[in-house]
Write a protein that holds these residues in place. Sequence first.
Motif: not given
Length: 299
Positions: A3-6, A12, A14, A65
């Motif tokens: 997934h990805w998150s901020t 950003r 990973w 990231s």
Amino acid sequence: MAHWSTGQDGTRLWYETFGKKGDPALLLMMGNSCDATLWPKQFCQMLSDKGLYVIRFDQRDTGLSNWIDFSENPYTLQDMAADALQLLRTEQIEKAHIVGFSTGGVIAELFALNYPDQVLTLTLMMTSIDLTIKNDAFMGKDVSQAELPPPKDSFINAILELKKRPINTLHDKIELMVDNFREANGGKAPYDREYFYGLFEESLRRVDGKSQKVGHESNHALATSATSPLTKNELKSIQRRTLVIAGEEDPILPPPHGEKTADAIPAARFLSIEGMGHVLNPVFFPQLVSAIEKHIQGN
């Protein structure tokens, strides 16, 4: 599943999950310049098999990231703790068990101090109340009067010699990391070079288009230097049940670092593991997973 998150400041991140969402969450924070893959899949799966929703992630300046120009956008370990909070929010997780390794242990402590309502339990592995002693020793500063033991001279000398090696290929870099971790493993536990070669090959191939490095420059070390060491009074305010794990053969942060950390946190218990160094060695996975499981369960 990836997934990805901020994170903090739009960074950003990973991350990857193991287990069933809805089970108690366990967030893993790796150490200096190490990406998510240094929490090996086998270790993560063993934890998820205990009924935990396990999350490992590339902290900023590692893996997939964002890699950052520190001179233009400096940050601290506080910012990295805020990244982790944003990741939990992305996953819509209100509370998690937090596990931090080495520098990740300090980030975990900052997370517990800044966001106590998001912490179920805290596990701190091979970490310290004060990382400046280690950093000063590697810079050649006089640490003879330090409150806690510095890294062993033999370890520092070995790492400095390794840094003199020419690095021309990906294989050269992998071999360098394998030998670096061999030194950090200490002198008693078996060290499977083939296993660690595969681990670092996976890590480095992920970023081979960027750089043949695990982490970006020395930005995590710069972030550590930019972060004020935690005081005993600050650590006293951590009220969550805490397990502090040390390796008896740790050449970087010997057991007194863990003992001091556990002494400072009111609800902490200290565990020293015979033969273990400053490495997540598969030899110790069953013992580590069992200790974390019992700690989470309150045993």
